[in-house]
Design a protein around this motif. Structure first.
Motif, PDB file in Angstrom:
ATOM      1  N   LEU A   1       0.869  -0.946   0.046  1.00 17.82           N
ATOM      2  CA  LEU A   1       0.212   0.018  -0.212  1.00 17.82           C
ATOM      3  C   LEU A   1       0.937   0.980   0.334  1.00 17.82           C
ATOM      4  CD1 LEU A   1      -3.192  -0.952   2.494  1.00 17.82           C
ATOM      5  CD2 LEU A   1      -2.629  -1.050  -0.032  1.00 17.82           C
ATOM      6  N   LEU A   2       1.930   1.422   0.378  1.00 20.17           N
ATOM      7  CA  LEU A   2       2.895   2.478   0.472  1.00 20.17           C
ATOM      8  C   LEU A   2       3.104   2.288  -0.721  1.00 20.17           C
ATOM      9  CD1 LEU A   2       5.451   2.014   3.827  1.00 20.17           C
ATOM     10  CD2 LEU A   2       3.060   3.105   4.079  1.00 20.17           C
ATOM     11  N   PHE A   3       3.508   1.977  -1.063  1.00 12.37           N
ATOM     12  CA  PHE A   3       4.296   1.925  -2.717  1.00 12.37           C
ATOM     13  C   PHE A   3       2.915   2.296  -3.712  1.00 12.37           C
ATOM     14  CE2 PHE A   3       7.502  -1.497  -2.059  1.00 12.37           C
ATOM     15  CZ  PHE A   3       8.490  -0.630  -1.944  1.00 12.37           C
ATOM     16  N   LEU A   4       2.126   1.707  -3.622  1.00 14.22           N
ATOM     17  CA  LEU A   4       0.815   2.677  -4.065  1.00 14.22           C
ATOM     18  C   LEU A   4       0.540   3.641  -4.231  1.00 14.22           C
ATOM     19  CD1 LEU A   4      -1.483  -0.726  -4.193  1.00 14.22           C
ATOM     20  CD2 LEU A   4      -1.116  -0.103  -6.223  1.00 14.22           C
ATOM     21  N   ASP A   5       0.715   3.969  -3.059  1.00 12.65           N
ATOM     22  CA  ASP A   5       0.333   5.800  -2.726  1.00 12.65           C
ATOM     23  C   ASP A   5       1.310   6.509  -3.125  1.00 12.65           C
ATOM     24  OD1 ASP A   5      -2.568   5.538  -1.213  1.00 12.65           O
ATOM     25  OD2 ASP A   5      -1.921   4.544  -0.632  1.00 12.65           O
ATOM     26  N   GLN A   6       2.359   6.046  -3.359  1.00  8.59           N
ATOM     27  CA  GLN A   6       3.711   6.898  -3.686  1.00  8.59           C
ATOM     28  C   GLN A   6       3.689   6.176  -5.798  1.00  8.59           C
ATOM     29  OE1 GLN A   6       7.087   5.368  -1.775  1.00  8.59           O
ATOM     30  NE2 GLN A   6       6.931   5.575   0.107  1.00  8.59           N
TER      31      GLN A   6
END
Length: 645
Positions: free
Chosen positions: A557-562
């Motif tokens: 999720l961190l990568f998706l929101d970046q």
């Protein structure tokens, strides 16, 4: 970041890059806060410590130094966000860093452990090796720094001698001769050091040199100081002359400073210390292990079994604070069980089995270990019920509780366990276990979304904690109230998400020094992520957040929101099955959300299968400390993705 004061004052990032702390006054402010060991130092005290005759603008200058230090320490902090390291507290300032990130605190903790634990010599040696010169070496003229230097130098000398004694007591130490020779040459008035040097020489096979050293010590003490040597040096000389076996064998009992404590006393003290939290809890666990080692050295199996099983300190969290230490305790308990055999005393076997169950935290174990720990929990419960011992049954049920995370959705089962522990404790005057029962029921009610019931258990736990002097309990209930605020922030007219985040941050600050790293690491970032998910906002991507053990499941999720979908897809593929612990529902929900957003049907199907039994619970709320919202929300998403809708 890391701060070092054993030598010149300096600070470094995690990668070893030095931080520019500014001028001498800036470094002295930081050093003075380090010396306070996390306590608040008032503005008036800082001003008086920095200037013997404070100038008219001293307070303003101090604020300027603090502001500059904050920019150096937290360069990426957004302008309106409160500082997390050098914080304003009441009428002054405090430094909020884990003790392991400050060299002087690591040294003092290593010395404290070594005073109680015969096996802590290596850790003490590493802490002594970190000294680069006199403490606060570049803070030369301040009275407070001179006092600290004197105090810490005395502790350093104690550490050198204590490490040598531990190594010699353990039957090693032949390589100490040069080190101790230099030590007594520099500090010839320290009588115990002469005895240690003589022992090291004797251990190295140099009996004549050992005797000559003792004669030299006697001459120096009499001629230069006018003192007769103490009886210890005389006894040592006699032992060397007689080639006494006591010079080779380890001591029969564990020693703490000048007082010799046997393993029974040690473990009783450790049980008491555990309730205090913080450094006392850390030392309690290490003292307990020292008591086990001391008991084993006696060769008395029954004594060893009693010492292992006597540490019936209630345990609430499914991840160990010190997994290596827990494994050592479990191994000792299993050895004792094997030695006693199936026909051994039932009460000893029950306590050993309960110890295996309590120390085998489910988050840290592979499948085979979980099965063995679960079996131990069931056997301990059966034996305790047959014996009719309420305290033993409460301890055994603690193990049953910690092995009750076999799959998601078991909050009701844990609530029943907590209810029985609470009933036993209330009827049989077991207040520590009454606290545990309340906290288990708080967690279960939180997981089931019954916040009024959870709040009632929180209040009752706090009242009990006041009677048994258990300051950790308010730390835990503060987290519950932050979790409740987060849930209420989704309601019309409820508190704002910012208010919930502030409560989480305050709870995090209190937990940071509670001595429970197994609980603390990663909890705050996961709580913030849950709050963001409740409000359909992007994940927090502050690089300074330590996701701890939860990183593999948060990372997609961190990568998706970046806006990094390929890295998110790779992270999702690499994420392992969530461990069977308090956070398993939350971690499965994170996988479900990431899989849904990426259209990864296979992962979504696995998450949906895992979450079906928890559809009536709230994700992460089994901890009693945070929430990602209802599991049903994530389950519905995952099922739709898996079915291609």
């Amino acid at each position: 970041m890391r701060i070092d004061v054993l030598g010149a004052v300096r600070a470094m990032r995690e990668d070893g890059t030095p931080l520019d702390l500014g001028g001498p006054r800036h470094r002295e402010v930081l050093a003075r806060l380090v010396a306070a060991e996390g306590r608040m130092v008032t503005t008036d005290t800082l001003v008086n410590d920095l200037w013997s005759q404070p100038p008219a603008g001293a307070v303003g200058a101090l604020r300027t130094f603090v502001a500059a230090l904050r920019r150096a320490i937290e360069p990426d902090r957004p302008p309106r966000n409160p500082p997390r390291v050098l914080v304003t507290e009441g009428p002054g300032y405090a430094l909020r860093l884990p003790r392991e990130d400050v060299d002087v605190h690591r040294f003092q903790d290593a010395l404290a452990r070594a005073r109680h634990d015969p096996d802590a010599a290596d850790g003490l040696g590493a802490a002594l090796a970190a000294w680069r010169g006199p403490a606060y070496a570049d803070v030369r003229d301040s009275a407070w720094a001179q006092r600290e230097r004197t105090r810490l130098e005395e502790l350093r000398l104690e550490g050198v001698e204590l490490r040598a004694r531990l190594l010699l007591d353990a039957g090693t130490g032949t390589d100490l001769v040069a080190e101790l020779g230099a030590h007594v040459a520099e500090h010839p008035w320290r009588e115990p050091a002469w005895g240690l040097l003589a022992r090291a020489l004797h251990r190295a096979g140099r009996q004549a040199d050992a005797l000559a050293t003792l004669r030299r010590a006697r001459t120096m003490l009499v001629d230069q100081l006018g003192l007769d040597p103490g009886p210890d040096l005389g006894r040592l000389e006699t032992d060397i002359l007689n080639r006494s076996a006591s010079l080779e064998a380890p001591p029969p009992a564990w020693a703490a400073g000048a007082v010799r404590l046997g393993p029974r006393t040690t473990v009783d003290l450790a049980r008491t210390l555990a309730l205090a939290g913080g450094d006392a809890l850390v030392r309690s666990r290490r003292d307990r292990l020292a008591a086990i080692h001391a008991a084993r050295r006696t060769g008395d199996l029954t004594l060893t079994a009693r010492i292992i099983g006597a540490y019936d300190v209630p345990a609430l969290w499914s991840r160990a604070d010190d997994p290596e230490q827990s494994r050592a305790v479990v191994a000792a308990a299993e050895r004792a069980l094997a030695g006693l055999g199936p026909d051994g005393p039932a009460d000893l076997r029950a306590r050993l089995l309960a110890t295996v169950a309590v120390e085998s935290r489910s988050a840290d174990l592979p499948a085979a270990g979980l099965e063995r720990a679960g079996r131990a929990a069931r056997q301990a419960e059966t034996l305790a019920r047959d014996l009719g011992d309420p305290a033993l049954l409460a301890f055994a049920l603690n193990g049953v509780f910690l092995q009750s995370f076999a799959r998601p959705g078991l909050a009701a089962v844990r609530d029943a366990i907590g209810g029985e522990i609470l009933d036993l404790a209330s009827r049989n005057d077991l207040p520590r276990f009454a606290v545990l029962g309340r906290l288990i029921r708080l967690q279960s009610a939180s997981a089931l979304g019954d916040l009024p019931a959870a709040a009632a258990h929180a209040r009752a736990a706090e009242q009990l904690a006041a009677t048994v002097e258990a300051p950790l309990v308010p730390c835990l209930t503060a987290w519950f109230r932050a979790r409740a605020t987060a849930a209420d922030s989704t309601e019309p007219g409820g508190p704002t998400p910012a208010a919930a985040a502030a409560r989480y941050r305050a709870a995090e600050d209190a937990l940071r020094t509670a001595g429970m790293p197994g609980l603390h690491r990663g909890l705050f970032p996961l709580a913030l992520l849950g709050l963001r998910l409740l409000h359909d906002r992007p994940a927090p991507t502050d690089p300074r957040l330590d996701w701890g053990p939860y990183g593999p499941w948060a990372r997609p999720l961190l990568f998706l929101d970046q806006d990094r979908p390929e890295q998110a897809r790779a992270a999702l593929a690499a994420a392992p099955r969530p461990p069977r612990d308090h956070m398993q529902e939350a971690l499965w929900c994170l996988l479900a959300r990431a899989a849904t957003r990426l259209g990864e049907r296979a992962v979504a199907a696995r998450a949906a299968a895992a979450l079906r039994s928890a559809r009536t619970e709230h994700a992460g709320a089994a901890s009693g400390m945070l929430t990602l919202g209802p599991v049903a929300r994530y389950l519905t998403e995952a099922q739709a993705c898996a079915e291609g809708e």
